[in-house]
Design a protein around this motif. Structure first.
Motif, mmCIF file in Angstrom:
data_model
loop_
_atom_site.group_PDB
_atom_site.id
_atom_site.type_symbol
_atom_site.label_atom_id
_atom_site.label_comp_id
_atom_site.label_asym_id
_atom_site.label_seq_id
_atom_site.Cartn_x
_atom_site.Cartn_y
_atom_site.Cartn_z
ATOM 1 N N ASN A 15 0.816 -1.225 0.000
ATOM 2 C CA ASN A 15 0.000 0.000 0.000
ATOM 3 C C ASN A 15 0.842 1.265 0.000
ATOM 4 O O ASN A 15 0.404 2.324 0.463
ATOM 5 C CB ASN A 15 -0.962 0.021 1.191
ATOM 6 C CG ASN A 15 -1.902 -1.173 1.188
ATOM 7 O OD1 ASN A 15 -2.425 -1.560 0.150
ATOM 8 N ND2 ASN A 15 -2.083 -1.780 2.346
ATOM 9 N N GLY A 16 2.077 1.148 -0.518
ATOM 10 C CA GLY A 16 2.931 2.313 -0.644
ATOM 11 C C GLY A 16 3.546 2.801 0.646
ATOM 12 O O GLY A 16 4.300 3.786 0.650
ATOM 13 N N ARG A 17 3.299 2.146 1.769
ATOM 14 C CA ARG A 17 3.788 2.622 3.068
ATOM 15 C C ARG A 17 5.166 2.040 3.390
ATOM 16 O O ARG A 17 5.334 1.248 4.312
ATOM 17 C CB ARG A 17 2.790 2.271 4.167
ATOM 18 C CG ARG A 17 1.476 3.015 4.041
ATOM 19 C CD ARG A 17 0.501 2.627 5.127
ATOM 20 N NE ARG A 17 -0.738 3.368 5.013
ATOM 21 C CZ ARG A 17 -0.991 4.553 5.566
ATOM 22 N NH1 ARG A 17 -0.058 5.125 6.296
ATOM 23 N NH2 ARG A 17 -2.153 5.149 5.398
ATOM 24 N N GLY A 18 6.118 2.464 2.581
ATOM 25 C CA GLY A 18 7.479 2.031 2.813
ATOM 26 C C GLY A 18 8.174 1.652 1.518
ATOM 27 O O GLY A 18 7.604 1.748 0.424
ATOM 28 N N PHE A 19 9.448 1.206 1.664
ATOM 29 C CA PHE A 19 10.248 0.896 0.491
ATOM 30 C C PHE A 19 11.374 -0.046 0.887
ATOM 31 O O PHE A 19 11.645 -0.274 2.074
ATOM 32 C CB PHE A 19 10.806 2.172 -0.140
ATOM 33 C CG PHE A 19 11.495 3.103 0.808
ATOM 34 C CD1 PHE A 19 12.852 2.963 1.115
ATOM 35 C CD2 PHE A 19 10.790 4.134 1.419
ATOM 36 C CE1 PHE A 19 13.489 3.822 1.997
ATOM 37 C CE2 PHE A 19 11.417 5.007 2.304
ATOM 38 C CZ PHE A 19 12.769 4.857 2.600
ATOM 39 N N VAL A 20 12.025 -0.599 -0.134
ATOM 40 C CA VAL A 20 13.205 -1.439 0.057
ATOM 41 C C VAL A 20 14.348 -0.807 -0.726
ATOM 42 O O VAL A 20 14.187 -0.443 -1.896
ATOM 43 C CB VAL A 20 12.969 -2.883 -0.427
ATOM 44 C CG1 VAL A 20 14.268 -3.692 -0.318
ATOM 45 C CG2 VAL A 20 11.865 -3.548 0.370
ATOM 46 N N LEU A 21 15.499 -0.649 -0.069
ATOM 47 C CA LEU A 21 16.719 -0.221 -0.730
ATOM 48 C C LEU A 21 17.548 -1.470 -0.991
ATOM 49 O O LEU A 21 17.909 -2.189 -0.059
ATOM 50 C CB LEU A 21 17.497 0.755 0.149
ATOM 51 C CG LEU A 21 16.712 1.987 0.651
ATOM 52 C CD1 LEU A 21 17.568 2.821 1.593
ATOM 53 C CD2 LEU A 21 16.225 2.822 -0.519
ATOM 54 N N SER A 22 17.819 -1.753 -2.275
ATOM 55 C CA SER A 22 18.506 -2.989 -2.642
ATOM 56 C C SER A 22 19.735 -2.645 -3.468
ATOM 57 O O SER A 22 19.642 -1.907 -4.462
ATOM 58 C CB SER A 22 17.562 -3.893 -3.446
ATOM 59 O OG SER A 22 18.177 -5.102 -3.781
ATOM 60 N N ALA A 23 20.909 -3.146 -3.079
ATOM 61 C CA ALA A 23 22.151 -2.743 -3.733
ATOM 62 C C ALA A 23 23.088 -3.930 -3.911
ATOM 63 O O ALA A 23 23.035 -4.922 -3.179
ATOM 64 C CB ALA A 23 22.848 -1.649 -2.922
ATOM 65 N N THR A 24 23.948 -3.824 -4.932
ATOM 66 C CA THR A 24 25.027 -4.805 -5.152
ATOM 67 C C THR A 24 26.320 -4.057 -5.416
ATOM 68 O O THR A 24 26.325 -2.864 -5.747
ATOM 69 C CB THR A 24 24.717 -5.714 -6.365
ATOM 70 O OG1 THR A 24 24.603 -4.886 -7.534
ATOM 71 C CG2 THR A 24 23.450 -6.507 -6.165
ATOM 72 N N GLY A 25 27.452 -4.782 -5.304
ATOM 73 C CA GLY A 25 28.752 -4.220 -5.628
ATOM 74 C C GLY A 25 29.089 -3.002 -4.791
ATOM 75 O O GLY A 25 28.822 -2.944 -3.583
ATOM 76 N N ASN A 26 29.651 -1.997 -5.441
ATOM 77 C CA ASN A 26 30.065 -0.781 -4.746
ATOM 78 C C ASN A 26 28.890 -0.010 -4.172
ATOM 79 O O ASN A 26 29.057 0.767 -3.221
ATOM 80 C CB ASN A 26 30.854 0.120 -5.702
ATOM 81 C CG ASN A 26 32.164 -0.508 -6.125
ATOM 82 O OD1 ASN A 26 32.739 -1.311 -5.367
ATOM 83 N ND2 ASN A 26 32.656 -0.157 -7.301
ATOM 84 N N GLU A 27 27.684 -0.218 -4.740
ATOM 85 C CA GLU A 27 26.511 0.512 -4.280
ATOM 86 C C GLU A 27 26.096 0.086 -2.864
ATOM 87 O O GLU A 27 25.353 0.805 -2.198
ATOM 88 C CB GLU A 27 25.341 0.301 -5.246
ATOM 89 C CG GLU A 27 25.507 0.973 -6.603
ATOM 90 C CD GLU A 27 25.446 2.491 -6.523
ATOM 91 O OE1 GLU A 27 24.374 3.020 -6.159
ATOM 92 O OE2 GLU A 27 26.476 3.150 -6.812
ATOM 93 N N ILE A 28 26.577 -1.080 -2.406
ATOM 94 C CA ILE A 28 26.242 -1.537 -1.055
ATOM 95 C C ILE A 28 26.730 -0.543 -0.009
ATOM 96 O O ILE A 28 26.100 -0.359 1.047
ATOM 97 C CB ILE A 28 26.832 -2.944 -0.799
ATOM 98 C CG1 ILE A 28 26.115 -3.987 -1.668
ATOM 99 C CG2 ILE A 28 26.735 -3.323 0.686
ATOM 100 C CD1 ILE A 28 26.684 -5.389 -1.536
ATOM 101 N N ASN A 29 27.830 0.155 -0.307
ATOM 102 C CA ASN A 29 28.398 1.099 0.666
ATOM 103 C C ASN A 29 27.408 2.191 1.054
ATOM 104 O O ASN A 29 27.515 2.773 2.132
ATOM 105 C CB ASN A 29 29.664 1.741 0.093
ATOM 106 C CG ASN A 29 30.787 0.722 -0.065
ATOM 107 O OD1 ASN A 29 30.877 -0.234 0.722
ATOM 108 N ND2 ASN A 29 31.631 0.902 -1.074
#
Length: 838
Positions: free
Chosen positions: A238-252
């Motif tokens: 229902n749009g109430r939140g999000f997930v930040l997902s990263a790989t490689g250098n973006e994990i930092n």
């Protein structure tokens, strides 16, 4: 999920586009908006193409988006255009726009208006998808239409750390950081465990009604570290939140986030779109800088399919825009591939950039016809009717109302005018210079003169003085208009309307006699006609005939010089039989928010002849709005003369719905008639019902349909009703209909007879009530009997009325087929016993 389109197999791609000879129709819609319709051949395939050309240089002309409230409420293009038409904001044309999810109705891609994100949406991962390259259409603050790529900046803030994500709501690649919300097509991120994921819950949505730069802050509720959890992260719904997902250098960027930390998100767009009144993300781009340049793999299924298409295009300046639709049929033999569509657009005069919109069954274009307030459908949708969509692009006129400029006027009585006859004139429609529809004030129409000496003006009416053709000169609100008129000096024939008169005893009817010249109706002095009736049928006074007090037949004669014409008159209080329902020929079932079907019924005993028609309905899947199931005459059922009522026998199912009808009168006005009040279809078995025809309706009438309707969501069920023996009534006198034919072999019983009906198997005794088991007299009047359960589940008692039955009269006991056995299986037909009182 996003709509999927079936894929026909194409063995080779066309290397060029061949356009055949076309047939084009065109019309102004408003100042600055021009509609054209073209029938042409493209690559050997017949095409029907509609185009709106929108000149944004013209004052009061602009483009904006139209959406529903709530945003995910799907609605047709025509209904959204009507919804957004207001005073000095007239939607004069519109097309379907956003792709959308069938599952929830939300747009698939970004939708922004007034620097506020209406819906976040997603982008595509693969080159064979529509939005592999994020692109959009919009209009800037200075009214310039814009098509091009865009960059949505997703800004994350965690403590003193601020950074941007790579992209959103698509498959995660190497060295990428992806922002996931519930606009993603899946409930999880579907990533492998080589990355790092942080789940953030927010108290409000991160997907709708968020201004650019506005922060939405939430708390970290879960962290999925690289090589840790096997399953991917769940996305807050229902749009109430999000997930930040990263790989490689973006994990930092995210690896220092802990459960309980506050994390904020804000959105921004690149400089090219900063001044947009709105932007609607869609794709792929089809034409760029005047050449075919598609941002989709041209060999992908989405590009190769032949189907209906919708696009919006601009010229090089952005001051002209074009809405274009291409129709298709259901079998996919018409319509265009995306490559054909792009090639066709690139060859159109003025097209410099073009972008694809939703197509297939969603393709629809509406335009405002001159004289109409609201735009109506001009193309032919693939499904045969408009599909609900999530957003539209609309051409808008913001012009103020001004003085009448375009005026249509006509005779109040159409046709030729006889010498000596007078006729009035009326304004049919008035538009100002911007094609706004003005309210007509007939008092402002002033007749001034007549050309060619064929008549004169008296009391603001035209009087014919000499045979010939000419024009009546007039003014309306100060604007001069000219109206053609023809005067004739002869009458070839007289005609009565109706051609046969049916009337009840002592009833009155106004007589209508028209003159004809070469089979064309004329206006003439009706007082010059002499009307006489045969004395035994009644009397004529002026233009009114009053029937006598006895049933008979005869004629009325109209005389005009040497011309004489008679009309047959039937004086009777008996209804006129219109027909039974022995076949389905000329009948069909139609619906509104329902499912329905028609069939012939030959098991339940009919009222007349051998069969009745069964209308089965199902309202259960449509809780919103009024549901209705119609029995429709495909060519209409003509009602002779001027009936007062329509009656028919109806076998009810006791579901308390509303039984109505609809007819068209002589003025082509739709007239709704009621056979019951709302909720009044409350009986089971056969019952004769009548519907009054309003006195305001003008005969002759055509009955178009009879239908069962339901307005209450709590009463949306399913069932069936039967129809038999329909009649027209011409008398105000009460009519009595026989429910059955008396039988010479009917068993004789005493006045206080108590019946016991025995079934062959145990029954569900909840059906042992007066609703499902009844006794009626020969006129269908149900008697106040008492229906009682017994100790034996196979038997039911029916006791006589308190005062007994009437001696010498016949009745019938009916156990309707609704009665069910203990396994809830209903009987196949009604059980009927006819009896006579001693």
């Amino acid at each position: 999920m996003i709509k999927k389109i079936s894929l026909p197999i194409i063995l080779m791609m066309m290397l060029f586009l061949h356009v055949g000879v076309s047939n084009t129709q065109a019309a102004n819609v408003s100042h600055g908006v021009y509609h054209s319709k073209e029938a042409t051949v493209v690559n050997g395939t017949n095409q029907s193409i509609n185009q709106l050309s929108i000149n944004l240089n013209q004052p009061y002309t602009t483009i904006n988006i139209g959406i529903s409230s709530p945003l995910n409420k799907l609605a047709t293009v025509s209904s959204l255009a009507k919804l957004h038409t207001q005073n000095e904001h007239h939607v004069v044309g519109a097309i379907n726009a956003s792709f959308f999810h069938f599952s929830n109705g939300f747009p698939s891609y970004l939708l922004m208006k007034d620097q506020k994100i209406q819906h976040l949406g997603a982008v595509s991962t693969n080159s064979n998808d529509y939005m592999h390259t994020p692109a959009a259409f919009g209009v800037t603050n200075d009214n310039i239409a814009k098509i091009g790529k865009y960059d949505l900046d997703i800004q994350i803030e965690h403590g003193n750390n601020k950074f941007s994500m790579t992209s959103l709501n698509r498959e995660r690649g190497l060295n990428e950081s992806i922002f996931y919300t519930s606009s993603y097509s899946y409930s999880r991120t579907r990533t492998n465990n080589t990355g790092w994921e942080v789940v953030v819950q927010t108290p409000s949505t991160v997907e709708q009604q968020i201004a650019l730069g506005q922060k939405v802050t939430g708390k970290v509720t879960a962290v999925r570290k690289r090589g840790g959890q096997v399953t991917s992260a769940s996305i807050p719904q229902n749009g109430r939140g999000f997930v930040l997902s990263a790989t490689g250098n973006e994990i930092n960027k995210i690896k220092n986030m802990q459960i309980g930390d506050q994390v904020s998100v804000a959105y921004d767009v690149d400089q090219a779109w900063k001044d947009a009144n709105f932007m609607l993300a869609t794709g792929p781009l089809l034409v760029q800088n005047g050449k075919v340049n598609m941002t989709i793999d041209k060999n992908s299924p989405n590009a190769r399919q032949r189907t209906a298409r919708t696009a919006v295009a601009t010229d090089a300046t952005g001051k002209r825009a074009f809405f274009i639709t291409v129709d298709s049929n259901r079998n996919g033999k018409t319509g265009m591939t995306l490559n054909e569509f792009a090639s066709y657009l690139a060859k159109q005069e003025g097209v410099y950039n073009a972008i694809n919109l939703d197509g297939g069954g969603s393709t629809a274009m509406v335009t405002r016809k001159q004289g109409d307030v609201y735009p109506t459908l001009v193309n032919r949708p693939a499904d045969g009717r408009e599909r609900g969509v999530s957003a539209i692009l609309q051409a808008v006129s913001t012009a103020p109302y001004s003085k009448a400029h375009f005026i249509k006027a006509s005779q109040t009585d159409p046709g030729l005018v006889a010498v000596g006859a007078s006729v009035g004139f009326k304004v049919d429609s008035a538009l100002d210079q911007y094609y706004n529809v003005l309210k007509v004030d007939q008092s402002k129409l002033q007749l001034t003169s007549v050309t060619n000496g064929i008549g004169k003006i008296e009391n603001n009416k035209f009087v014919g003085t000499k045979a010939g053709t000419g024009n009546v000169q007039a003014t309306y609100d100060g604007t001069a208009i000219s109206i053609p008129v023809t005067v004739t000096g002869q009458i070839d024939d007289l005609i009565f309307t109706p051609s046969e008169i049916r009337i009840g005893t002592n009833e009155q009817i106004n007589l209508n006699v028209k003159g004809l010249v070469k089979n064309k109706e004329i206006t003439f002095d009706a007082d010059a006609i002499s009307l006489t009736a045969e004395s035994h049928i009644g009397k004529v006074k002026g233009r009114t005939f009053t029937a006598g007090n006895s049933e008979t037949t005869g004629t009325i004669t109209a005389s005009y010089g040497k011309l004489k014409k008679t009309v047959k008159v039937i004086v009777s209080n008996q209804p006129h039989y219109l027909g039974s329902f022995e076949s389905l020929s000329g009948l069909e079932a139609t619906t509104a928010r329902a499912n329905a079907s028609l069939s012939l019924e030959n098991k339940i005993q009919p009222i007349h002849q051998n069969r009745s028609v069964k209308l089965s309905y199902d309202f259960t899947n449509n809780k919103d709005g009024v549901s209705a199931a119609y029995m429709k005459w495909t060519n209409g059922l003509k009602l002779p003369s001027n009936p007062k009522k329509v009656g028919l026998w109806v076998y009810g199912d006791g579901n308390n719905h509303w039984l109505r009808g609809a007819l068209t009168d002589a003025n082509n006005q739709n007239v709704v008639i009621d056979f019951t009040e709302e909720g009044g279809l409350n009986w089971t078995g056969w019952k004769y019902v009548e519907a009054n025809i309003p006195k305001t309706a003008v005969a002759p009438y055509t009955l178009n349909q009879i239908y069962v309707a339901e307005t209450s969501a709590t009463k949306k069920d399913k069932g069936f009703i039967l129809f038999d023996k329909i009649q027209a009534h011409y008398s105000s006198a009460k009519n009595t209909e026989a429910a059955f034919t008396p039988s010479t072999s009917a068993r004789e019983v005493p006045t206080d007879k108590k019946f016991t009906v025995t079934f062959t198997q145990p029954m569900n005794d909840s059906f042992f009530t007066e609703k499902y088991v009844y006794v009626e007299d020969i006129n269908g009047v149900r008697q106040p009997v008492k229906v009682s359960k017994t100790t034996d589940p196979r038997k039911v008692d029916i006791s006589a009325p308190t005062n007994g039955y009437q001696k010498g009269q016949q009745y019938r006991l009916v156990v309707t087929h609704f009665a069910q056995n203990s396994q809830n299986v209903p009987m196949v037909k009604d059980h009927i016993t006819t009896f006579k009182i001693q």
